[in-house]
Write a protein that holds these residues in place. Structure first.
Motif, PDB file in Angstrom:
ATOM      1  N   UNK A  16       0.857  -1.201  -0.258  1.00 23.37           N
ATOM      2  CA  UNK A  16       0.048   0.063   0.100  1.00 23.37           C
ATOM      3  C   UNK A  16       0.564   1.015   0.393  1.00 23.37           C
ATOM      4  N   UNK A  17       0.632   2.353  -1.036  1.00 20.06           N
ATOM      5  CA  UNK A  17       1.316   3.523  -0.718  1.00 20.06           C
ATOM      6  C   UNK A  17       0.941   4.547  -0.550  1.00 20.06           C
ATOM      7  N   UNK A  18      -0.658   4.522   0.301  1.00 20.14           N
ATOM      8  CA  UNK A  18      -1.048   6.204   0.321  1.00 20.14           C
ATOM      9  C   UNK A  18      -2.209   5.258   0.706  1.00 20.14           C
ATOM     10  N   UNK A  19      -3.448   6.134   2.051  1.00 22.18           N
ATOM     11  CA  UNK A  19      -4.474   6.369   2.139  1.00 22.18           C
ATOM     12  C   UNK A  19      -5.679   6.099   1.088  1.00 22.18           C
ATOM     13  N   UNK A  20      -6.472   5.212   1.135  1.00 19.75           N
ATOM     14  CA  UNK A  20      -7.891   5.990  -0.078  1.00 19.75           C
ATOM     15  C   UNK A  20      -8.516   6.368  -0.122  1.00 19.75           C
ATOM     16  N   UNK A  21      -8.438   6.872   1.334  1.00 18.66           N
ATOM     17  CA  UNK A  21      -9.860   7.640   2.097  1.00 18.66           C
ATOM     18  C   UNK A  21      -9.512   8.609   3.206  1.00 18.66           C
ATOM     19  N   UNK A  22     -10.154   9.656   3.452  1.00 21.84           N
ATOM     20  CA  UNK A  22      -9.825  10.740   4.601  1.00 21.84           C
ATOM     21  C   UNK A  22      -9.175  10.146   5.788  1.00 21.84           C
ATOM     22  N   UNK A  24      -8.007   6.701   5.951  1.00 22.88           N
ATOM     23  CA  UNK A  24      -7.347   5.588   6.595  1.00 22.88           C
ATOM     24  C   UNK A  24      -7.375   4.172   6.437  1.00 22.88           C
ATOM     25  N   UNK A  25      -8.825   4.562   5.838  1.00 24.53           N
ATOM     26  CA  UNK A  25      -9.778   2.726   6.422  1.00 24.53           C
ATOM     27  C   UNK A  25      -9.631   2.011   4.876  1.00 24.53           C
ATOM     28  N   UNK A  26      -8.941   2.439   4.196  1.00 23.35           N
ATOM     29  CA  UNK A  26      -8.509   1.302   2.631  1.00 23.35           C
ATOM     30  C   UNK A  26      -7.107   2.047   2.420  1.00 23.35           C
ATOM     31  N   UNK A  27      -7.166   1.620   1.286  1.00 26.10           N
ATOM     32  CA  UNK A  27      -5.196   1.500   1.074  1.00 26.10           C
ATOM     33  C   UNK A  27      -5.515   1.491  -1.259  1.00 26.10           C
ATOM     34  N   UNK A  28      -4.236   2.749  -1.165  1.00 23.38           N
ATOM     35  CA  UNK A  28      -4.424   2.786  -2.557  1.00 23.38           C
ATOM     36  C   UNK A  28      -3.366   1.434  -3.470  1.00 23.38           C
ATOM     37  N   UNK A  29      -3.772   0.657  -3.907  1.00 21.56           N
ATOM     38  CA  UNK A  29      -2.245   0.095  -4.378  1.00 21.56           C
ATOM     39  C   UNK A  29      -1.531   0.347  -5.778  1.00 21.56           C
TER      40      UNK A  29
END
Length: 365
Positions: A16-22, A24-29
């Motif tokens: 995971x490189x960064x939080x997807x939502x404000x 932090x409950x999901x991650x960006x791959x």
């Protein structure tokens, strides 16, 4: 391996490189290519654009009763091996040409698989069949398959499972579907209102046809909704309403391919002022999820067509090179055999097409 024909130059991000939502409950791959970037790599050129436009007109004319041929949407439940899928497409193209006076044969080129709970979600989501969820690779492999399949001259059918992914594929599709699990979904109905091809609305898994009729009514109306432009930008999308939406009977707790069920649905559509005909799926609930029963369903539908039922506009068949199905994790996988729903083999499918063509000729007479 599925999709091995497509060279991939997309970055692979394992962590995971960064939080997807404000929160932090999901991650960006990692990033996805935009629809425009993939369309540039795997273009629908001018020849294919003209072909798709002509196919869409032909499907619409059948759905609306202008063309008296029978629409036949046929192919694997969900494509997992692009090379086997293309092998099948070439066989189907030859049969389609032989029956083109009586049938408009459309290749079932589905790349997403809706799940009741969990399972393999289709080539776009998991092209390597290993659970990694390599969506960036899947989108490239899937679009390449659709371009190559369209080059056989066949119209393509597609079930739109994830509205977010529609811009990646819709320019190559001549007949769309909303499945039994998504037909009640407002985002899917809104998407159908903006799609540039006829869209079939399947009855619910339970067999409820009313939800499909409501979906037809909803998708024929205009809608404004959030979506993605081909540039990849979040956008406001305006669907003008799709007048070529229609009902697909796929059975449920009980089959609904019989003449009484087909007639009752046509009466309901007429009463609702939605008087296009219906398409009937020979698989799923109508075959009791047993692929070996599909020819019997086709025979019944052919008798209805031959007897003069002009409201029965099309038939769907699940078919691949080999009969039955196999587990997605099987080692080795059998070539040309479905990893999802069981399918008819090619010789049996060819027999079904001949039966339906004869029925269409008898109806015309």
């Amino acid at each position: 391996m599925a999709g091995s024909a497509v060279p991939l130059d997309l970055p692979v991000v394992d962590e995971p490189s960064a939080p997807a939502w404000p929160d932090g409950s999901a991650q960006v791959l990692g990033p996805l290519p935009t629809p425009a970037e993939l369309a540039e790599r795997f273009p629908c050129d001018e020849r294919l654009r003209s072909q798709v436009a002509a196919h869409r007109r032909a499907v619409r004319e059948i759905v609306e009763g202008v063309d008296d041929r029978l629409l036949v949407v046929v192919g694997p439940c969900s494509v997992h091996d692009p090379e086997a899928g293309l092998h099948y497409a070439h066989e189907l193209a030859k049969a389609a040409a032989a029956h083109d006076q009586d049938l408009l044969v459309v290749l079932r080129a589905y790349l997403e698989k809706p799940r009741t709970s969990v399972g393999w979600k289709g080539l776009l989501h998991d092209p390597h069949l290993d659970g990694r969820g390599d969506l960036a690779a899947g989108l490239a492999i899937g679009r390449d398959f659709l371009v190559r399949a369209a080059a056989t001259g066949l119209p393509l059918a597609y079930e739109f499972v994830d509205p977010f992914l529609a811009p990646y594929v819709l320019d190559l599709v001549s007949w769309g579907a909303l499945g039994a699990r998504t037909v009640a979904s407002q985002p899917h109905r809104q998407l159908a209102s903006a799609l540039p091809m006829p869209v079939g609305m399947k009855n619910a898994v339970t067999g409820d046809v009313d939800v499909a009729i409501a979906a037809v009514r909803a998708a024929r109306a205009p809608h404004t909704f959030p979506g993605m432009a081909i540039s990849g930008a979040p956008s406001v999308v305006v669907g003008a309403g799709n007048s070529a939406c229609h009902v697909v009977l796929r059975g449920g707790a009980r089959p609904n391919y019989d003449a009484g069920s087909v007639g009752a649905t046509l009466d309901q559509l007429d009463a609702a002022g939605l008087g296009t005909g219906v398409v009937v799926d020979a698989s799923h609930g109508n075959s009791g999820k047993d692929h070996r029963r599909q020819p019997g369903v086709v025979d019944d539908l052919a008798m209805q067509v031959a007897a003069g039922n002009r409201g029965l506009r099309g038939v769907m068949i699940e078919s691949f090179l080999g009969a039955g199905c196999q587990d997605v994790g099987a080692e080795p996988l059998r070539y040309g055999v479905s990893v999802t729903d069981g399918c008819l083999d090619w010789p049996t499918t060819a027999d079904c097409l001949a039966v339906l063509a004869e029925a269409a000729r008898r109806r015309r007479r």
